[in-house]
Design an enzyme around this catalytic site. Structure first.
Site, PDB file in Angstrom:
ATOM      1  N   ARG A  80      -7.808  17.574   0.090  1.00  0.00           N
ATOM      2  CA  ARG A  80      -7.937  18.418  -1.566  1.00  0.00           C
ATOM      3  C   ARG A  80      -8.858  18.273  -1.469  1.00  0.00           C
ATOM      4  O   ARG A  80     -10.158  17.294  -1.515  1.00  0.00           O
ATOM      5  CB  ARG A  80      -7.061  17.112  -1.893  1.00  0.00           C
ATOM      6  CG  ARG A  80      -5.529  18.017  -1.671  1.00  0.00           C
ATOM      7  CD  ARG A  80      -4.485  16.509  -2.771  1.00  0.00           C
ATOM      8  NE  ARG A  80      -3.487  16.063  -1.746  1.00  0.00           N
ATOM      9  CZ  ARG A  80      -3.553  14.652  -1.948  1.00  0.00           C
ATOM     10  NH1 ARG A  80      -3.686  13.799  -3.484  1.00  0.00           N
ATOM     11  NH2 ARG A  80      -2.888  13.925  -0.630  1.00  0.00           N
ATOM     12  N   ARG A  94      10.530   3.955  -3.570  1.00  0.00           N
ATOM     13  CA  ARG A  94       9.459   4.821  -3.974  1.00  0.00           C
ATOM     14  C   ARG A  94       9.903   6.771  -5.019  1.00  0.00           C
ATOM     15  O   ARG A  94      10.220   7.454  -4.305  1.00  0.00           O
ATOM     16  CB  ARG A  94       8.035   5.341  -3.094  1.00  0.00           C
ATOM     17  CG  ARG A  94       7.280   6.340  -3.738  1.00  0.00           C
ATOM     18  CD  ARG A  94       6.741   6.273  -2.421  1.00  0.00           C
ATOM     19  NE  ARG A  94       5.754   6.718  -2.866  1.00  0.00           N
ATOM     20  CZ  ARG A  94       4.373   8.099  -1.320  1.00  0.00           C
ATOM     21  NH1 ARG A  94       5.176   8.560  -1.179  1.00  0.00           N
ATOM     22  NH2 ARG A  94       3.858   8.500  -2.500  1.00  0.00           N
ATOM     23  N   GLY A 126      -7.935   7.149   2.159  1.00  0.00           N
ATOM     24  CA  GLY A 126      -7.004   7.336   2.778  1.00  0.00           C
ATOM     25  C   GLY A 126      -6.914   8.677   3.096  1.00  0.00           C
ATOM     26  O   GLY A 126      -7.700   9.781   2.738  1.00  0.00           O
ATOM     27  N   ASN A 127      -5.939   9.910   3.033  1.00  0.00           N
ATOM     28  CA  ASN A 127      -5.657  11.004   3.743  1.00  0.00           C
ATOM     29  C   ASN A 127      -5.920  11.241   2.126  1.00  0.00           C
ATOM     30  O   ASN A 127      -6.740  12.387   2.058  1.00  0.00           O
ATOM     31  CB  ASN A 127      -4.771  11.533   4.149  1.00  0.00           C
ATOM     32  CG  ASN A 127      -4.342  13.031   4.572  1.00  0.00           C
ATOM     33  OD1 ASN A 127      -6.133  13.609   4.907  1.00  0.00           O
ATOM     34  ND2 ASN A 127      -3.714  13.882   5.066  1.00  0.00           N
ATOM     35  N   GLY A 128      -5.207  11.142   1.536  1.00  0.00           N
ATOM     36  CA  GLY A 128      -5.683  10.823  -0.149  1.00  0.00           C
ATOM     37  C   GLY A 128      -6.337   9.923  -0.012  1.00  0.00           C
ATOM     38  O   GLY A 128      -5.556   9.007  -0.100  1.00  0.00           O
ATOM     39  N   HIS A 177      -8.744   2.593  -2.708  1.00  0.00           N
ATOM     40  CA  HIS A 177      -7.869   3.797  -1.715  1.00  0.00           C
ATOM     41  C   HIS A 177      -7.924   4.458  -1.564  1.00  0.00           C
ATOM     42  O   HIS A 177      -7.840   5.837  -1.083  1.00  0.00           O
ATOM     43  CB  HIS A 177      -6.108   3.791  -3.474  1.00  0.00           C
ATOM     44  CG  HIS A 177      -5.168   4.099  -2.316  1.00  0.00           C
ATOM     45  ND1 HIS A 177      -4.178   3.346  -1.735  1.00  0.00           N
ATOM     46  CD2 HIS A 177      -5.286   5.052  -1.383  1.00  0.00           C
ATOM     47  CE1 HIS A 177      -3.251   4.323  -0.658  1.00  0.00           C
ATOM     48  NE2 HIS A 177      -3.870   5.758   0.029  1.00  0.00           N
ATOM     49  N   ASP A 193      -9.090  14.124  10.011  1.00  0.00           N
ATOM     50  CA  ASP A 193      -8.923  12.974  10.253  1.00  0.00           C
ATOM     51  C   ASP A 193     -10.760  12.627   9.995  1.00  0.00           C
ATOM     52  O   ASP A 193     -10.859  13.004  11.155  1.00  0.00           O
ATOM     53  CB  ASP A 193      -8.278  13.473  11.158  1.00  0.00           C
ATOM     54  CG  ASP A 193      -7.812  11.409  11.406  1.00  0.00           C
ATOM     55  OD1 ASP A 193      -8.751  10.825  11.808  1.00  0.00           O
ATOM     56  OD2 ASP A 193      -6.145  11.643  11.740  1.00  0.00           O
ATOM     57  N   HIS A 235      -1.073   6.566  -6.218  1.00  0.00           N
ATOM     58  CA  HIS A 235      -1.137   5.215  -5.538  1.00  0.00           C
ATOM     59  C   HIS A 235      -1.356   4.357  -6.456  1.00  0.00           C
ATOM     60  O   HIS A 235      -1.994   2.892  -5.858  1.00  0.00           O
ATOM     61  CB  HIS A 235      -3.153   5.299  -5.164  1.00  0.00           C
ATOM     62  CG  HIS A 235      -2.485   6.553  -3.792  1.00  0.00           C
ATOM     63  ND1 HIS A 235      -4.602   7.430  -4.318  1.00  0.00           N
ATOM     64  CD2 HIS A 235      -2.715   7.225  -3.213  1.00  0.00           C
ATOM     65  CE1 HIS A 235      -4.272   7.575  -3.342  1.00  0.00           C
ATOM     66  NE2 HIS A 235      -2.804   8.326  -2.343  1.00  0.00           N
ATOM     67  N   ASN A 276      11.199   5.575   1.152  1.00  0.00           N
ATOM     68  CA  ASN A 276      10.506   6.107   0.714  1.00  0.00           C
ATOM     69  C   ASN A 276      10.645   8.027   1.154  1.00  0.00           C
ATOM     70  O   ASN A 276      10.855   8.317   2.243  1.00  0.00           O
ATOM     71  CB  ASN A 276       9.237   6.078   1.202  1.00  0.00           C
ATOM     72  CG  ASN A 276       7.697   7.021   0.912  1.00  0.00           C
ATOM     73  OD1 ASN A 276       8.010   7.559   0.092  1.00  0.00           O
ATOM     74  ND2 ASN A 276       7.161   6.521   0.490  1.00  0.00           N
ATOM     75  N   GLU A 326     -10.061   0.526   5.035  1.00  0.00           N
ATOM     76  CA  GLU A 326      -9.235  -0.334   5.747  1.00  0.00           C
ATOM     77  C   GLU A 326      -9.608  -0.593   6.920  1.00  0.00           C
ATOM     78  O   GLU A 326     -10.577  -1.654   7.885  1.00  0.00           O
ATOM     79  CB  GLU A 326      -7.582  -0.613   5.981  1.00  0.00           C
ATOM     80  CG  GLU A 326      -6.366  -0.818   4.978  1.00  0.00           C
ATOM     81  CD  GLU A 326      -6.054  -0.532   5.373  1.00  0.00           C
ATOM     82  OE1 GLU A 326      -4.807  -0.746   6.424  1.00  0.00           O
ATOM     83  OE2 GLU A 326      -4.731  -0.220   4.099  1.00  0.00           O
ATOM     84  N   ARG A 372     -11.519   9.765  11.471  1.00  0.00           N
ATOM     85  CA  ARG A 372     -11.641   9.845  12.585  1.00  0.00           C
ATOM     86  C   ARG A 372     -12.176  11.173  13.606  1.00  0.00           C
ATOM     87  O   ARG A 372     -13.642  10.935  13.993  1.00  0.00           O
ATOM     88  CB  ARG A 372     -10.788   9.471  13.583  1.00  0.00           C
ATOM     89  CG  ARG A 372     -10.369   7.076  13.408  1.00  0.00           C
ATOM     90  CD  ARG A 372      -8.768   7.365  13.740  1.00  0.00           C
ATOM     91  NE  ARG A 372      -8.121   8.460  13.030  1.00  0.00           N
ATOM     92  CZ  ARG A 372      -6.457   8.274  13.063  1.00  0.00           C
ATOM     93  NH1 ARG A 372      -6.211   6.473  13.834  1.00  0.00           N
ATOM     94  NH2 ARG A 372      -5.799   8.996  12.053  1.00  0.00           N
ATOM     95  N   GLY A 404      -6.393   3.979   4.669  1.00  0.00           N
ATOM     96  CA  GLY A 404      -6.597   4.312   6.425  1.00  0.00           C
ATOM     97  C   GLY A 404      -7.705   3.924   6.434  1.00  0.00           C
ATOM     98  O   GLY A 404      -8.383   3.424   7.657  1.00  0.00           O
ATOM     99  N   GLU A 448       2.672  -0.604   0.296  1.00  0.00           N
ATOM    100  CA  GLU A 448       2.834  -0.652  -0.718  1.00  0.00           C
ATOM    101  C   GLU A 448       4.354  -0.967  -0.495  1.00  0.00           C
ATOM    102  O   GLU A 448       4.913  -1.142  -1.407  1.00  0.00           O
ATOM    103  CB  GLU A 448       2.823   1.115  -0.680  1.00  0.00           C
ATOM    104  CG  GLU A 448       1.474   1.343  -1.333  1.00  0.00           C
ATOM    105  CD  GLU A 448       1.372   2.956  -1.256  1.00  0.00           C
ATOM    106  OE1 GLU A 448       0.843   2.944  -0.134  1.00  0.00           O
ATOM    107  OE2 GLU A 448       1.504   3.624  -1.813  1.00  0.00           O
TER     108      GLU A 448
HETATM  109  P1  AMP Z   1      -3.765   7.080   5.385  1.00  0.00           P
HETATM  110  O1  AMP Z   1      -3.443   8.193   4.028  1.00  0.00           O
HETATM  111  O2  AMP Z   1      -3.857   5.826   4.632  1.00  0.00           O
HETATM  112  O3  AMP Z   1      -3.297   7.156   6.075  1.00  0.00           O
HETATM  113  O4  AMP Z   1      -4.937   7.597   5.856  1.00  0.00           O
HETATM  114  C1  AMP Z   1      -5.574   8.403   7.107  1.00  0.00           C
HETATM  115  C2  AMP Z   1      -6.894   8.690   7.056  1.00  0.00           C
HETATM  116  O5  AMP Z   1      -7.183   6.899   7.463  1.00  0.00           O
HETATM  117  C3  AMP Z   1      -7.442   9.933   8.075  1.00  0.00           C
HETATM  118  O6  AMP Z   1      -8.256  10.641   7.029  1.00  0.00           O
HETATM  119  C4  AMP Z   1      -7.298   8.560   9.420  1.00  0.00           C
HETATM  120  O7  AMP Z   1      -8.537   9.326   9.736  1.00  0.00           O
HETATM  121  C5  AMP Z   1      -8.644   7.878   8.675  1.00  0.00           C
HETATM  122  N1  AMP Z   1      -8.570   6.575   9.656  1.00  0.00           N
HETATM  123  C6  AMP Z   1      -7.745   5.670  10.046  1.00  0.00           C
HETATM  124  N2  AMP Z   1      -7.756   4.879  11.448  1.00  0.00           N
HETATM  125  C7  AMP Z   1      -9.032   5.120  11.050  1.00  0.00           C
HETATM  126  C8  AMP Z   1     -10.115   4.378  11.413  1.00  0.00           C
HETATM  127  N3  AMP Z   1     -10.230   3.917  12.629  1.00  0.00           N
HETATM  128  N4  AMP Z   1     -11.585   4.935  11.065  1.00  0.00           N
HETATM  129  C9  AMP Z   1     -11.979   5.992  10.630  1.00  0.00           C
HETATM  130  N5  AMP Z   1     -11.087   6.182  10.151  1.00  0.00           N
HETATM  131  C10 AMP Z   1      -9.184   6.144   9.436  1.00  0.00           C
END
Ligand code: AMP
Length: 398
Positions: A241, A91, A210-212, A208, A283, A180, A7, A334, A285, A331, A384
């Site tokens: 975004r 990818r 995550g960040n995206g 899905h 983020d 995705h 990737n 999950e 978190r 992220g 992925e």
């Molecule tokens: P990804 O783009 O799939 O890697 O997801 C990243 C996002 O998942 C980030 O905004 C992280 O803050 C969020 N993330 C990862 N672990 C946790 C968690 N334990 N609690 C809340 N958000 C999380």
């Protein structure tokens, strides 16, 4: 059969070597700062200790050479000879309408990939560089392209055409493509397996997050709609975004804030989303932490995010005339117990009930709905790389 998954980003490269006999990961790693001072390879051979190699890595070809060397190295290698690698799965972000499935790379495919660059000018060029480098370093080894857009190519025209003059579709290929796709495919298939069903027999909404972030409606194993569009900017509110906004906001902001096209593009891609709303972080978190401490804008960002997911799930349940399962992945999907709970609290009308105890889980595939829930809810970690390896294997074995 051993499959290497690559990737390539503009200055980074992630890789995993799979033994497809049992789908185990023999080694994985990351090359960072390609073409930038301080480049480094972080190589993880199986369960053994991580190896860090700091050396000059001027381009993707050198990066891949280093990866191959690491894989066959006497000390931290996992194979004896490069010839053990039967195929490489790459990818590729954008396949436009040219690629509805993964494909074995040949000259005609390379030409088509070059034509897709205008759709993803930041992402596709490094993907192509990676393919070219592997072709040079591993002559005769099958190279396979796996596209983020491919799984969404089953979308019907009424779902992918925008309310713009039809000519822009014909002339410029402006339409919804979705992203995705490899993740949505993996988790929707996994969901069918967990339900003891065939993908062709169920309706699944995959989130899905995550960040995206994106949502997809997968009916009988095929995507009928998805929230990302021509680019990965549309749909949900994301880390940085903006997702869906009234398009009139763009010219208005450009005039009021004196921004040109590049400035507004960067504003809506990099400074918006939950970062822009909360003013705290992209983020989740950090945002959840700030909300817990009483930060109102952080709380608002989480509410806006959850509400948008709820709206898409509702829209896709309607688009499929029902839904059997809703999947959370990536992220946030999950790992965030509280986000899943606040999204799912609006699913009562669908007959979907979250089980708070079952939902108390991070990064593990499991059902999180109550026994009497009519619509099943799942957490399914995405993979992925494994999906790319599986596609690569099936293409090579015909
Ligand atoms: P990804 O783009 O799939 O890697 O997801 C990243 C996002 O998942 C980030 O905004 C992280 O803050 C969020 N993330 C990862 N672990 C946790 C968690 N334990 N609690 C809340 N958000 C999380």
């Amino acid at each position: 059969m051993k499959v290497l998954v690559i990737n390539c980003g503009s200055s980074s490269l992630k890789y995993q070597l799979f033994n497809m006999a049992d789908e185990s990961v023999l080694a994985k790693g990351l090359v960072e700062r390609i073409g930038i001072e301080g480049s480094v390879l972080k190589h993880q051979p199986g369960e053994a200790e991580k190896v860090t190699i700091e050396t000059e890595i001027p381009d993707h070809s050198v990066a891949i050479k280093l990866v191959l060397n690491a894989l066959v190295d006497a000390k931290h290698g996992v194979i004896k000879d490069m010839n053990e690698i039967s195929a490489v799965g790459h990818r590729v972000v954008h396949g436009a309408e040219k690629f509805a499935t993964s494909v074995r790379i040949n000259d005609a495919v390379m030409d088509a990939l070059e034509e897709c660059i205008e759709m993803a000018p930041l992402h596709n060029p490094p993907n192509i560089l990676g393919i070219k480098a592997c072709e040079k370093l591993m002559p005769g080894v099958a190279q396979v392209g796996v596209f983020d857009t491919a799984f969404h190519q089953t979308m019907p025209k009424h779902a992918f055409i925008y309310g713009l003059p039809y000519e822009v579709y014909k002339k410029h290929g402006i339409r919804r493509y979705g992203f995705h796709g490899t993740s949505h495919k993996f988790v929707s298939q996994q969901c069918a397996e967990m339900m003891g069903q065939k993908p062709e027999d169920i309706k699944v909404i995959t989130c899905h997050l995550g960040n995206g972030s994106s949502v997809a409606a997968v009916k009988n194993g095929a995507v009928v709609d998805t929230s990302m569009g021509l680019t990965p900017l549309e749909g949900l509110v994301m880390g940085t975004r903006c997702g869906d906004i009234d398009p009139a906001i763009l010219p208005m902001l450009m005039k009021k804030e004196n921004m040109d096209a590049d400035a507004i593009d960067s504003y809506i891609n990099k400074e918006s989303g939950v970062l822009g709303i909360s003013g705290v972080s992209s983020d989740f978190r950090d945002i959840e932490g700030a909300a817990d401490e009483g930060n109102e804008r952080a709380k608002l960002a989480l509410d806006v995010f959850a509400y948008r997911v709820q709206k898409y799930v509702g829209a896709y349940a309607a688009a499929m005339n029902g839904v059997d399962a809703i999947v959370f992945t990536a992220g946030l999907g999950e790992n965030s117990i509280s986000m899943r709970e606040s999204i799912a609290e609006a699913f009562g009308y669908l007959g979907a009930k979250i089980d708070k105890e079952r939902n108390n889980v991070r990064g593990k595939a499991c059902e999180i709905s109550t026994a009497d829930s009519k619509v099943k809810l799942f957490v399914i970690p995405t993979n992925e790389e494994l999906m790319i390896a599986r596609d690569t294997k099936s293409i090579c074995l015909g």
